[in-house]
Design a protein around this motif. Sequence first.
Motif, PDB file in Angstrom:
ATOM      1  N   ARG A 196      13.839  38.804  43.345  1.00 63.03           N
ATOM      2  CA  ARG A 196      14.063  37.475  43.071  1.00 63.03           C
ATOM      3  C   ARG A 196      13.259  36.468  44.168  1.00 63.03           C
ATOM      4  O   ARG A 196      12.656  35.563  43.509  1.00 63.03           O
ATOM      5  CB  ARG A 196      15.637  36.978  43.272  1.00 63.03           C
ATOM      6  CG  ARG A 196      16.512  37.814  41.956  1.00 63.03           C
ATOM      7  CD  ARG A 196      16.003  37.385  40.555  1.00 63.03           C
ATOM      8  NE  ARG A 196      16.352  35.900  40.709  1.00 63.03           N
ATOM      9  CZ  ARG A 196      15.736  34.890  39.801  1.00 63.03           C
ATOM     10  NH1 ARG A 196      14.683  35.676  38.913  1.00 63.03           N
ATOM     11  NH2 ARG A 196      15.960  33.749  39.776  1.00 63.03           N
ATOM     12  N   ALA A 197      13.200  37.095  45.229  1.00 68.95           N
ATOM     13  CA  ALA A 197      12.174  36.376  46.272  1.00 68.95           C
ATOM     14  C   ALA A 197      10.869  36.178  45.913  1.00 68.95           C
ATOM     15  O   ALA A 197      10.391  35.173  45.945  1.00 68.95           O
ATOM     16  CB  ALA A 197      12.482  36.858  47.673  1.00 68.95           C
ATOM     17  N   ARG A 201      10.105  34.106  43.031  1.00 64.42           N
ATOM     18  CA  ARG A 201      10.162  32.641  43.383  1.00 64.42           C
ATOM     19  C   ARG A 201       9.258  32.179  44.409  1.00 64.42           C
ATOM     20  O   ARG A 201       8.991  31.208  44.666  1.00 64.42           O
ATOM     21  CB  ARG A 201      11.613  32.169  43.844  1.00 64.42           C
ATOM     22  CG  ARG A 201      12.857  32.609  42.893  1.00 64.42           C
ATOM     23  CD  ARG A 201      14.185  32.205  43.531  1.00 64.42           C
ATOM     24  NE  ARG A 201      14.103  30.750  43.867  1.00 64.42           N
ATOM     25  CZ  ARG A 201      15.311  30.182  44.142  1.00 64.42           C
ATOM     26  NH1 ARG A 201      16.225  30.830  44.455  1.00 64.42           N
ATOM     27  NH2 ARG A 201      15.343  28.869  44.215  1.00 64.42           N
ATOM     28  N   ARG A 224      14.053  33.490  53.242  1.00 66.46           N
ATOM     29  CA  ARG A 224      14.480  32.023  52.623  1.00 66.46           C
ATOM     30  C   ARG A 224      15.207  32.428  51.436  1.00 66.46           C
ATOM     31  O   ARG A 224      15.834  31.305  51.054  1.00 66.46           O
ATOM     32  CB  ARG A 224      12.851  31.434  52.230  1.00 66.46           C
ATOM     33  CG  ARG A 224      12.886  30.147  51.795  1.00 66.46           C
ATOM     34  CD  ARG A 224      13.369  29.182  52.890  1.00 66.46           C
ATOM     35  NE  ARG A 224      13.766  28.022  52.001  1.00 66.46           N
ATOM     36  CZ  ARG A 224      14.227  26.950  52.827  1.00 66.46           C
ATOM     37  NH1 ARG A 224      15.022  26.973  53.834  1.00 66.46           N
ATOM     38  NH2 ARG A 224      14.537  25.917  52.019  1.00 66.46           N
ATOM     39  N   TYR A 225      15.022  33.274  50.395  1.00 64.23           N
ATOM     40  CA  TYR A 225      15.932  33.407  49.373  1.00 64.23           C
ATOM     41  C   TYR A 225      17.291  33.381  49.783  1.00 64.23           C
ATOM     42  O   TYR A 225      18.167  32.611  49.243  1.00 64.23           O
ATOM     43  CB  TYR A 225      15.602  34.657  48.546  1.00 64.23           C
ATOM     44  CG  TYR A 225      16.002  34.873  47.249  1.00 64.23           C
ATOM     45  CD1 TYR A 225      16.283  34.097  46.339  1.00 64.23           C
ATOM     46  CD2 TYR A 225      16.751  36.127  47.259  1.00 64.23           C
ATOM     47  CE1 TYR A 225      16.960  34.163  45.285  1.00 64.23           C
ATOM     48  CE2 TYR A 225      17.757  36.311  46.267  1.00 64.23           C
ATOM     49  CZ  TYR A 225      17.766  35.410  45.132  1.00 64.23           C
ATOM     50  OH  TYR A 225      18.607  35.609  44.104  1.00 64.23           O
ATOM     51  N   GLU A 254      18.640  30.069  50.853  1.00 67.28           N
ATOM     52  CA  GLU A 254      18.702  29.061  49.803  1.00 67.28           C
ATOM     53  C   GLU A 254      20.055  29.317  49.233  1.00 67.28           C
ATOM     54  O   GLU A 254      20.905  28.461  48.728  1.00 67.28           O
ATOM     55  CB  GLU A 254      17.719  29.155  48.860  1.00 67.28           C
ATOM     56  CG  GLU A 254      16.359  28.365  49.748  1.00 67.28           C
ATOM     57  CD  GLU A 254      15.176  28.563  48.761  1.00 67.28           C
ATOM     58  OE1 GLU A 254      15.011  28.930  47.452  1.00 67.28           O
ATOM     59  OE2 GLU A 254      13.954  28.008  49.052  1.00 67.28           O
TER      60      GLU A 254
END
Length: 77
Positions: A21-22, A25, A31-32, A35
């Motif tokens: 997913r990171a 994105r 950071r993922y 967030e």
Amino acid sequence: MAKTQLNVRVDEGTARAARERALARGVSVNRYIEELVMKDTGEAGQAFVEAAADFMKQYESVFTEEFGKDGKEHEDR
């Protein structure tokens, strides 16, 4: 903002999903996760504000009776 290191243990499937997913994105796993936490706490905060507003609307007449429109407690008590 200063950063603090946080170590967590997750199963391999969760770790793989976070990495995928990171990557999708275009952000780091750090950071993922950051967030996700910020989104979750923001939603909780918004839910609290909405619940408080609903409570105040439901009990507005009780507060007005007790404290009046000006917000000051009646002196006859």
